[in-house]
Write an enzyme that holds these catalytic residues in place. Structure first.
Site, PDB file in Angstrom:
ATOM      1  N   THR A 210      17.399  -2.117   2.421  1.00  0.00           N
ATOM      2  CA  THR A 210      16.384  -1.995   3.455  1.00  0.00           C
ATOM      3  C   THR A 210      15.021  -1.920   2.789  1.00  0.00           C
ATOM      4  OG1 THR A 210      15.884  -0.862   5.517  1.00  0.00           O
ATOM      5  CG2 THR A 210      16.172   0.530   3.612  1.00  0.00           C
TER       6      THR A 210
ATOM      7  N   ALA B 291       9.838  -8.846   4.262  1.00  0.00           N
ATOM      8  CA  ALA B 291      10.911  -9.581   4.956  1.00  0.00           C
ATOM      9  C   ALA B 291      10.877 -11.069   4.625  1.00  0.00           C
ATOM     10  CB  ALA B 291      10.799  -9.373   6.465  1.00  0.00           C
TER      11      ALA B 291
ATOM     12  N   THR C  48      15.935  -7.559   3.533  1.00  0.00           N
ATOM     13  CA  THR C  48      14.967  -7.015   4.484  1.00  0.00           C
ATOM     14  C   THR C  48      14.764  -8.045   5.583  1.00  0.00           C
ATOM     15  OG1 THR C  48      13.848  -5.823   2.692  1.00  0.00           O
ATOM     16  CG2 THR C  48      12.604  -6.142   4.730  1.00  0.00           C
TER      17      THR C  48
END
Length: 181
Positions: A9, A166, A172
């Site tokens: 994450t 991301a 992510t």
């Protein structure tokens, strides 16, 4: 972490112009190849909404740490630094807790701290920090935004920093949750 551990994450936190924001993505990964969930919520409000906490690492381990941290916040009347230090000491000193594979960012309106299982409680020098697989990307983006786009709000900086992470980090995603104080 083992090949079957749920992990990966990015969490990013910033204090800017009197406001605080924390952002996290929603991806939970099983091992190195499988996305198990895309909409996990890894940033939480604690202590009557006055504290934000985000985790990177094993989901089950993070929930255990959230509970323990909230207990410490209650015990120390919302004193973020004291609660974080006490959690880190317990985490490092307890044989079972030492096995937990997670990191936390905790923040209130006055401070940001990273708490780890090795007993570390770290306050960043520049009011921003990131952890997790995309943490270095988010941190780099956040520093650039703080230096060159200071007109943005803390919430906008948090979102955009996670968006950059991301775009680069396969662990992510862009299902970004931002909480503010």
């Amino acid at each position: 972490m083992s090949n079957t551990t749920l992990h990966a994450t990015t969490i990013y936190a910033v204090r800017h112009n009197g406001k605080a924001a924390m952002a996290g993505d929603g991806q939970v990964t099983l091992g190195q190849q499988v996305i198990m969930k895309q909409t996990a919520r890894k940033v939480r409000r604690l202590y009557e909404g006055k504290v934000l906490a985000g985790f990177a690492g094993s989901v089950a381990d993070a929930f255990t740490l959230f509970e323990k941290f909230e207990t410490k916040l209650q015990q120390f009347s919302g004193n973020l630094e004291r609660a974080a230090v006490e959690l880190a000491q317990e985490w490092r000193g307890d044989k079972q807790l030492r096995q937990l594979e997670a990191m936390l960012i905790v923040m209130d309106k006055d401070a940001i701290l990273v708490v780890s299982g090795t007993g570390e409680v770290i306050a960043p020098d520049d009011d921003l920090i990131a952890i997790g697989s995309g943490g270095n990307y988010a941190l780099s983006a956040g520093r650039a935004l703080k230096r060159h786009a200071s007109h943005l709000s803390a919430e906008e900086m948090a979102y955009e920093s996670l968006k950059v992470a991301a775009d680069i980090c396969v662990f992510t995603n862009d299902n970004i949750v931002v909480e503010t104080l």
